[in-house]
Design a protein around this motif. Structure first.
Motif, PDB file in Angstrom:
ATOM      1  N   ASP A 160      -9.877   3.232   8.336  1.00 48.91           N
ATOM      2  CA  ASP A 160      -8.472   3.781   8.055  1.00 48.91           C
ATOM      3  C   ASP A 160      -8.302   5.076   8.262  1.00 48.91           C
ATOM      4  OD1 ASP A 160      -7.917   0.978   7.527  1.00 48.91           O
ATOM      5  OD2 ASP A 160      -7.622   1.433   5.354  1.00 48.91           O
ATOM      6  N   ALA A 161      -6.941   5.592   8.380  1.00 49.17           N
ATOM      7  CA  ALA A 161      -6.574   6.896   8.523  1.00 49.17           C
ATOM      8  C   ALA A 161      -5.743   7.187   7.300  1.00 49.17           C
ATOM      9  CB  ALA A 161      -6.005   7.284   9.525  1.00 49.17           C
TER      10      ALA A 161
ATOM     11  N   VAL B 197       1.554   8.108   6.126  1.00 47.42           N
ATOM     12  CA  VAL B 197       1.121   7.168   5.311  1.00 47.42           C
ATOM     13  C   VAL B 197      -0.252   6.674   6.313  1.00 47.42           C
ATOM     14  CG1 VAL B 197       3.574   6.364   5.108  1.00 47.42           C
ATOM     15  CG2 VAL B 197       2.079   5.404   7.198  1.00 47.42           C
ATOM     16  N   ILE B 198      -0.930   5.430   5.720  1.00 47.81           N
ATOM     17  CA  ILE B 198      -2.205   4.942   6.185  1.00 47.81           C
ATOM     18  C   ILE B 198      -2.012   4.344   7.530  1.00 47.81           C
ATOM     19  CG2 ILE B 198      -4.237   3.628   5.358  1.00 47.81           C
ATOM     20  CD1 ILE B 198      -3.589   3.780   2.568  1.00 47.81           C
TER      21      ILE B 198
ATOM     22  N   TYR C 187       0.783  -1.185  -0.131  1.00 48.83           N
ATOM     23  CA  TYR C 187       0.153  -0.012   0.061  1.00 48.83           C
ATOM     24  C   TYR C 187       1.032   1.313  -0.029  1.00 48.83           C
ATOM     25  CZ  TYR C 187      -4.394  -2.348   1.280  1.00 48.83           C
ATOM     26  OH  TYR C 187      -5.595  -3.202   1.197  1.00 48.83           O
ATOM     27  N   PRO C 188       0.608   2.248  -0.834  1.00 46.49           N
ATOM     28  CA  PRO C 188       1.278   3.704  -0.795  1.00 46.49           C
ATOM     29  C   PRO C 188       0.267   4.164   0.159  1.00 46.49           C
ATOM     30  CG  PRO C 188      -0.139   3.462  -2.775  1.00 46.49           C
ATOM     31  CD  PRO C 188      -0.294   2.099  -1.989  1.00 46.49           C
ATOM     32  N   PRO C 189       0.991   5.253   0.922  1.00 51.07           N
ATOM     33  CA  PRO C 189       2.466   5.935   0.724  1.00 51.07           C
ATOM     34  C   PRO C 189       3.486   5.188   1.331  1.00 51.07           C
ATOM     35  CG  PRO C 189       0.735   7.198   1.684  1.00 51.07           C
ATOM     36  CD  PRO C 189      -0.048   5.935   1.742  1.00 51.07           C
ATOM     37  N   LEU C 190       3.178   3.970   2.046  1.00 51.37           N
ATOM     38  CA  LEU C 190       4.378   3.423   2.861  1.00 51.37           C
ATOM     39  C   LEU C 190       5.263   3.087   1.938  1.00 51.37           C
ATOM     40  CD1 LEU C 190       5.686   2.886   5.522  1.00 51.37           C
ATOM     41  CD2 LEU C 190       3.913   0.523   5.453  1.00 51.37           C
TER      42      LEU C 190
ATOM     43  N   LEU D 216      -0.745  -1.455   8.376  1.00 52.01           N
ATOM     44  CA  LEU D 216       0.884  -1.553   8.480  1.00 52.01           C
ATOM     45  C   LEU D 216       1.248  -0.139   8.184  1.00 52.01           C
ATOM     46  CD1 LEU D 216       3.538  -2.868   8.826  1.00 52.01           C
ATOM     47  CD2 LEU D 216       3.534  -3.803   6.499  1.00 52.01           C
ATOM     48  N   CYS D 217       1.969   0.334   9.124  1.00 51.89           N
ATOM     49  CA  CYS D 217       2.595   1.794   8.903  1.00 51.89           C
ATOM     50  C   CYS D 217       4.266   2.065   8.979  1.00 51.89           C
ATOM     51  CB  CYS D 217       1.681   2.643   9.677  1.00 51.89           C
ATOM     52  SG  CYS D 217       1.920   2.357  11.347  1.00 51.89           S
TER      53      CYS D 217
END
Lengths: 109, 251, 604, 343
Positions: free
Chosen positions: D248-249, D234-235, C167-170, D286-287
């Motif tokens: 979700d953020a 990030v999410i 998943y972006p942005p990560l 996952l961040c």
């Protein structure tokens, strides 16, 4: 894939191609005309209806390209179905993401 | 490992024929050769790729309140510096590409007649069309880049009444503008670039077909199926353009 | 080796007088024979499975014993350990790579790569794939993508660590995670080659099935394996392109600074210049691939299991047409439900409800399949070969994992369970262990066709029972964890009171995982030992099966059938058709009066 | 050294297993094939059934011992709905699970290979197949109907009296902002984000002046809480297991979730018989490397306690921003108006 094409079929095919070409050309002119007339004459009016017409016109062009140029119209029916049926997945992708796109607009505002 | 070679294993191999793909299948359900089937399914998958790109662009565009007007952005014409012809160049490009597609269809039909010269002639015209299209696109890209458009920066900003104004002009006229979506450049260059890549590949394929036609390879083979397969690809490129034209230039 | 000698022998008789000697390289490395390419996929997949499994064992060790130190692991994996503890960076990289490797390289490429290549031409009566060159190319692209992914293990900045879903942005911002630098770039490059490989393979499988069937082999006489592999190829062909476009846009964001997926990012005390993109867009595009992908994983296993259950039970598969239709139903629905992975991303609730509806509908064809499998073995005469027990194990795993899908597909329940261990338990049972079971069943069953020898059955049974019980011990307790809210991808649970309560369960899971991983070496040893020393196959049709691949020589050469291709007269499931006849009638046996009578009688 | 020993032991075990396998095979090969198949099918069929029974016992035992722990007591109004749905799903899938698995293991054992038996030729029966297509469809329709009914309720518009909270995820912490006395959150503008003002709050706005930041989330019981969720980098995902809240953020896209807590922290401590219990906010997407560590305590208090706590909170603007910039400078602060109408 017969390597020999009799003259009658040949002329018929060529005629069909040129007919399709003319239709596509006319539709394109119509589309560009719509877009430009909106730009020059109705700039401050919403474009939504015109957009619908242009999408329909493009689908028509796409039909002629696939059916005549790519010769799909003349293949077996089952082959046509096998190739066109998966496009419903794309339709659903387009619908779903359009709904999401407009929803994002609402969220951001 | 020689001990593994029972007689019965070897004997089964004595008359093993060469692999031949046209054997057996009396049952090809569609009367379409496997080569063309492959090309069709490749094109089907490529349609999904392009839809992926286009709908990504579409979703981003729909989540914006404002988007630059294509009639303003795409108004440049080669050799006519400073003259604004909305959608002029792109109409020419569309015409060229569709005509080129028609030429290739003609080549395919001539191929069915085993008319070597006809195939070569129409293919040549088709290639010419493709090259001309690429030329126009190159001009359009360089024109936009010259204006300062990049994949991550958009020079077309929204004026006070929602009209599209090029940044330089706005500065000159001291018009207050709000920045346009930077994704305009990104999606335009990305998607037309990907389409242009397809066109280039198509041109190369057509050139290969032309050379082989001139060499008489297909004539000797007894059919021009290769031209037909490459032709399918070429029409697909045309097909995609119709949609790119719609979503980037018309709407 | 037996194949080389017979192959040489055979090939010297093939072709227009080309008497060049088959060298080791042209026979084993740059082969265009579909059987050899299938085996190449298998070997590569096995190597990857060992690596992927090892990764999972390593991070399970961290979860079970977060407070202990492991100096001996540090000696080997010095990059990933710090003072005897696994670093969080390494943990996330391993989690990511475990997912990537298992989903893409093992269960997509290797499962359908092996069996589609090996079985499609043999079971439909073709000499080879439609385009053998493209087929070989597909393997080589897969290997290339594997090597690129493997290279990322040795990067100083670490492997990709944004989860296998990247998943972006990560995944875009190296500031957010060190693995999103070079590691992620290699991931993307590898994936581009992988997609190309899958497309080449898929186009090939589809055209082969459509165009190269032998005389009499109508579509409705194809074995269910071929049907499943055919549908798998279609799913792959239609879904991977969308991942490709998603990945290309990701590359643009990463390399060119566009902002398709990025907007308003403030990281490391700095506001980045991205604006106007949307991170959720990527998730939509990704899951448009990602959800069909899980069916790419499980469909071949379903096909293999249907085939093996039928022939082991000496009984026709129940509801052949219903099986095909349910496969088709799964294919169609699999493309309509992707956003059920995204119920809590803040999507439009109305759209979410439509997706939830479609999602639960998938349970219908799946349940039809399960009931049909059960009916297939009902009143059968089941030969409990290793392949058969693996197939039975598959059904059990598929039921257990599939039913929890009904919970997760229900959007409302998903609010509680999304991204918890419940999900992990669910999909590992249904597409992890189950798909592996299908793969094992297939390997045990077709091993004699591949290598002319049998695998050792005793080792096979030991392998099965450890894996079966171990599989449940690993993944069942995960449901408990998930229901109490333990999120997935946590490096350490001790930080939260609620999550640390489950230490005993985590311990059980990890110990079982280690045992199950170790047990897979029984399989590996059995595989390579039997290849060289196993019991030799002396009959053409050792399992007494109807399908065409058993009419070829024990070890078929390039071209599969000596002489003409076989002609097919009947469907592949005529087992125990007549009270007094043999309990199997191969597809090449012409129909008799009695057959026609019987077919009429069974026509309800 | 240790690792060498482990590997050595492992290899040894494998060799032993391999030898056993070889010997068994040597013995079995000598026998008649049918007889051998019957014998193996016998013993393997029995083992398979046994493994099924063992697994069944394991599942029954663990679900008995773990029952109290899984699905924590629901502390919000809609949590109970979800609880009910889970229960319905549990009953339906549980029954199907037991029936199908029992049949599978039983059939596998009952119909194992016999030399003198013949399988039943039973290729298809459309009536049965239609039956087990239709029944699951109906059952699933019921489940999804019940589910969606609640789904739309959960995602309905928040009541107007809901307390406005903003929770923003960043690597690796949560920033909590309250709307202040006017219960209205000040607007944010990304272009204003700086190290001092990560959220990019427009302090110029009047509504933002009484906003305050909090170290923990404090909410009154039985009052709707409207959480505006966002992320800086990030999410992330806003996850409260006990309240059955997850959302979700996402950077750039504001999301929201509203819920009505029903059990205070104190009451929950009594229910759980754990005086140290606290509701915890976790990140569920996952961040990055600190993903497992994004904890924030949530305290549910009575209305009176909340009022008291609320009145003690001081405006962030007055505390921090005004001091730095000086009251006047903020108002004259030139913020490009154009930027505010960002796409």
């Amino acid at each position: 894939m017969s390597s020999h094409l009799d003259d009658a079929t040949y002329h018929k095919q060529v005629a069909a191609i040129w007919r399709a070409t003319i239709i596509i050309a006319v539709v394109t002119v119509f589309e560009v005309g719509l877009a430009l007339s909106h730009y020059f004459f109705f700039y401050h009016h919403p474009k939504a209806i015109i957009n619908v017409f242009m999408v329909l016109a493009t689908l028509m062009k796409a039909f002629y390209i696939i059916a005549e140029f790519m010769h799909l119209k003349y293949e077996y029916r089952s082959f046509i179905i096998i190739l066109t049926l998966p496009l419903i997945f794309l339709v659903w992708l387009i619908i779903a993401l359009s709904v999401e796109g407009t929803f994002w607009l609402r969220l951001i505002q | 490992m020689a001990e593994l070679l029972d007689e019965n294993v070897i004997s089964e191999h004595i008359t093993l024929p060469a692999p031949n793909n046209n054997e057996g299948g009396e049952d090809t359900p569609f009367k379409v050769s496997y080569g063309k089937t492959m090309m069709w399914f490749f094109l089907l998958s490529d349609a999904f790729t392009f839809t992926g790109f286009l709908i990504a662009y579409g979703a981003i565009r729909m989540s914006k309140t404002w988007w630059p007007d294509p009639n303003v952005v795409f108004a440049g014409m080669p050799f006519l510096h400073g003259v604004n012809v909305p959608l002029g160049l792109v109409s020419i490009m569309t015409t060229i590409l569709i005509l080129s597609s028609v030429f290739v269809v003609r080549a395919v039909i001539e191929g069915h007649r085993m008319n070597q010269k006809g195939v070569a002639f129409w293919l040549f015209l088709g290639i010419l069309g493709g090259v001309a299209f690429l030329g126009c696109q190159a001009w359009e890209w360089s024109h936009l880049i010259h204006d300062g458009m990049t994949p991550f920066y958009n020079v077309y900003h929204a004026g006070p009444e929602g009209e599209t104004i090029k940044l330089a002009l706005a500065e000159k006229a001291k018009t207050p503008v709000s920045p346009g979506p930077p994704m305009f450049g990104g999606s335009f260059f990305g998607i037309t670039g990907f389409h242009g890549l397809h066109v280039s590949i198509g041109v190369v394929m057509n050139i290969v077909a032309l050379i082989k036609t001139l060499n008489g390879t297909y004539q000797r083979r007894g059919h021009y199926e290769m031209v037909e397969k490459f032709g399918l690809y070429w029409h697909f490129v045309d097909l995609v353009w119709v949609f790119v034209f719609l979503f980037f230039y018309l709407i | 080796m037996v194949t080389s000698s017979t192959g040489e022998h055979a090939l010297s008789m093939i072709g227009a007088g080309s008497h060049h000697k088959e060298t080791f390289i042209s026979k084993y490395i740059f082969s265009t024979d579909h059987k050899m390419i299938g085996k190449q996929f298998l070997y590569t997949g096995m190597a990857w499975a060992v690596i992927g499994g090892l990764f999972s064992v390593l991070f399970r060790v961290q979860l079970a014993w977060p407070d202990e130190t492991f100096p001996f692991l540090e000696q080997i994996f010095s990059n990933w350990f710090d003072e005897g503890h696994m670093t969080p960076e390494a943990y996330y990289a391993l989690v990511t790579m475990h997912g990537t490797i298992m989903v893409f390289f093992v269960l997509t490429a290797s499962l359908s790569g092996t069996f589609a290549n090996f079985l499609i031409p043999l079971q439909i009566g073709a000499r080879d794939m439609a385009s053998p060159i493209m087929n070989a190319l597909s393997y080589w692209l897969f290997l290339l993508s594997s090597l690129i992914m493997l290279a990322s293990i040795f990067l100083p900045t670490g492997m990709a660590s944004a989860g296998w879903t990247i998943y972006p942005p990560l995944s875009i911002l190296p500031q957010a995670s060190s693995g999103s630098g070079m590691g992620m770039t290699l991931w993307l490059v590898s994936m581009v080659f992988f997609i190309a490989s899958q497309l080449l393979a898929g186009i090939n499988y589809i055209s082969t099935v459509l165009n190269l069937r032998t005389k009499g082999m109508t579509m409705t006489r194809m074995p269910l394996t071929v049907w499943a592999l055919f549908f798998t190829a279609i799913i792959g062909l239609l879904s991977f392109p969308v991942l490709f476009s998603a990945a290309v846009l990701l590359v643009f964001d990463k390399g060119l600074g566009t902002s398709f997926y990025l907007s308003d990012i403030f990281i490391g005390g700095k506001a980045l210049g991205y604006s106007g993109g949307n991170a959720i867009l990527f998730q939509h595009l990704f899951w448009f691939l990602g959800h069909p992908e899980v069916y790419i994983v499980v469909l071949p296993a379903m096909g293999i299991v249907s085939e093996i259950l039928s022939l082991s039970a000496r009984k026709p598969v129940f509801g052949y047409k219903a099986m095909i239709l349910s496969l088709l139903g799964i294919v169609v629905l699999s493309f309509l439900v992707w956003a059920h992975h995204m119920f809590v991303t803040g999507m439009n609730p109305f759209l979410g409800s439509v997706f939830a509806l479609f999602t639960l509908l998938i349970a219908v064809p799946s349940s039809v399949k399960v009931f049909n499998w059960l009916t297939t073995i009902w009143k059968g005469n089941i030969k409990m070969t290793v392949a058969a027990v693996f197939s039975l194990g598959f059904v059990s795993m598929f039921i257990s994992g599939g039913l929890t899908g009904i919970w997760l597909g229900n959007a409302t329940v998903d609010i509680q369970l999304h991204d918890t261990y419940f999900v992990i338990g669910h999909f590992h049972l249904v597409m992890g262990v189950a798909a592996f079971f299908g793969m094992f069943a297939g390997i045990y069953h077709w091993f004699p066709k591949m290598f002319g020898r049998f695998m050792n059955e005793t080792l096979g049974y030991i392998h099965f029972f450890i894996t079966f019980i171990g599989g449940y011990l690993i993944f069942w307790p995960m449901h408990y964890l998930g229901m109490s809210g333990v999120p997935r991808r946590y490096y350490d649970f001790n930080e939260f009171h609620a999550f640390s309560e489950y230490h005993d369960m985590n311990l059980l899971i990890s110990v079982s995982a280690i045992v199950v991983f170790a047990a897979q070496f029984i399989f590996v040893i059995n595989f390579f030992y039997s290849m060289k020393r196993g019991r030799k196959s002396t009959e053409l049709n050792p399992w007494k099966v109807n399908t065409l691949e058993w009419t070829t020589p024990i070890i078929p050469g390039h071209g599969n059938w000596p002489g003409d291709l076989p002609t097919v007269y009947r469907w592949p499931y005529d087992y125990s058709k007549f009270e007094d006849g043999p309990d199997f009638i191969p597809q090449t046996v012409p129909l008799t009066e009695a057959d026609i009578e019987s077919d009429k009688k069974n026509l309800h | 050294m240790q690792i060498l020993l482990i590997i050595l032991a492992f290899v040894l075990v494998l060799v032993v297993i391999l030898q056993v396998g070889k010997v068994v095979e040597l013995v079995s090969v000598m026998r008649d094939e049918d007889e051998r198949t019957e014998d193996t099918s016998n013993s393997v069929g029995f083992l398979f059934l046994l493994s099924g029974i063992v697994l069944g016992l394991f599942i029954a035992y663990t679900s008995y011992t773990e029952y109290g722990k899984f699905l924590p007591v629901s502390a919000s109004e809609h949590g109970v709905w979800i609880q009910d749905l889970v229960d319905i799903s549990l009953y339906i899938t549980g029954i199907v699970f037991i029936i199908t698995n029992v049949l599978l293991f039983y059939f596998a054992y009952k119909y194992r290979y016999r030399r003198n038996r013949k399988a039943l030729y039973f290729p298809y029966n459309n009536r049965i197949e239609i039956l087990w297509t239709v029944i699951p469809t109906l059952v699933l329709t019921v489940i999804i109907g019940l589910g969606l009914n609640k789904w739309f309720k959960i995602f309905s518009e928040a009541p107007t009296d809901a307390i406005q909270i903003e929770v923003t995820g960043k690597q690796f912490a949560w920033v909590v902002r309250y709307g202040g006395k006017d219960n209205e959150l000040g607007k944010r503008d990304f272009t204003l984000s700086t190290v001092e003002n990560e959220l990019g709050v427009r302090w110029k706005d009047k509504v933002s002046k009484d906003d305050f930041l909090s170290d923990e989330i404090v909410i009154p019981v039985n009052t709707p809480v409207h959480v505006n969720i966002g992320a800086l980098d990030v999410i992330h995902s806003f996850y409260l297991p006990e309240f059955r809240v997850m959302m979700d953020a996402v950077p750039g896209i504001p999301t929201k979730f509203w819920f009505r807590p029903t059990i205070t922290t104190e009451q929950m401590r009594e229910i759980k018989k754990n005086p140290e219990f606290d509701y915890e906010l976790a990140c569920n997407q996952l961040c990055g490397t600190g993903h497992w560590n994004m904890k924030k305590t949530v305290r549910v208090v009575t209305e009176a306690e909340y009022k008291k706590w609320f009145s003690e909170q001081k405006s962030y603007y007055k505390q921090n921003i005004a001091k730095i910039e000086g009251g006047a400078s903020v108002d004259t602060d030139v913020i490009a108006e154009v930027n505010s109408s960002k796409d």
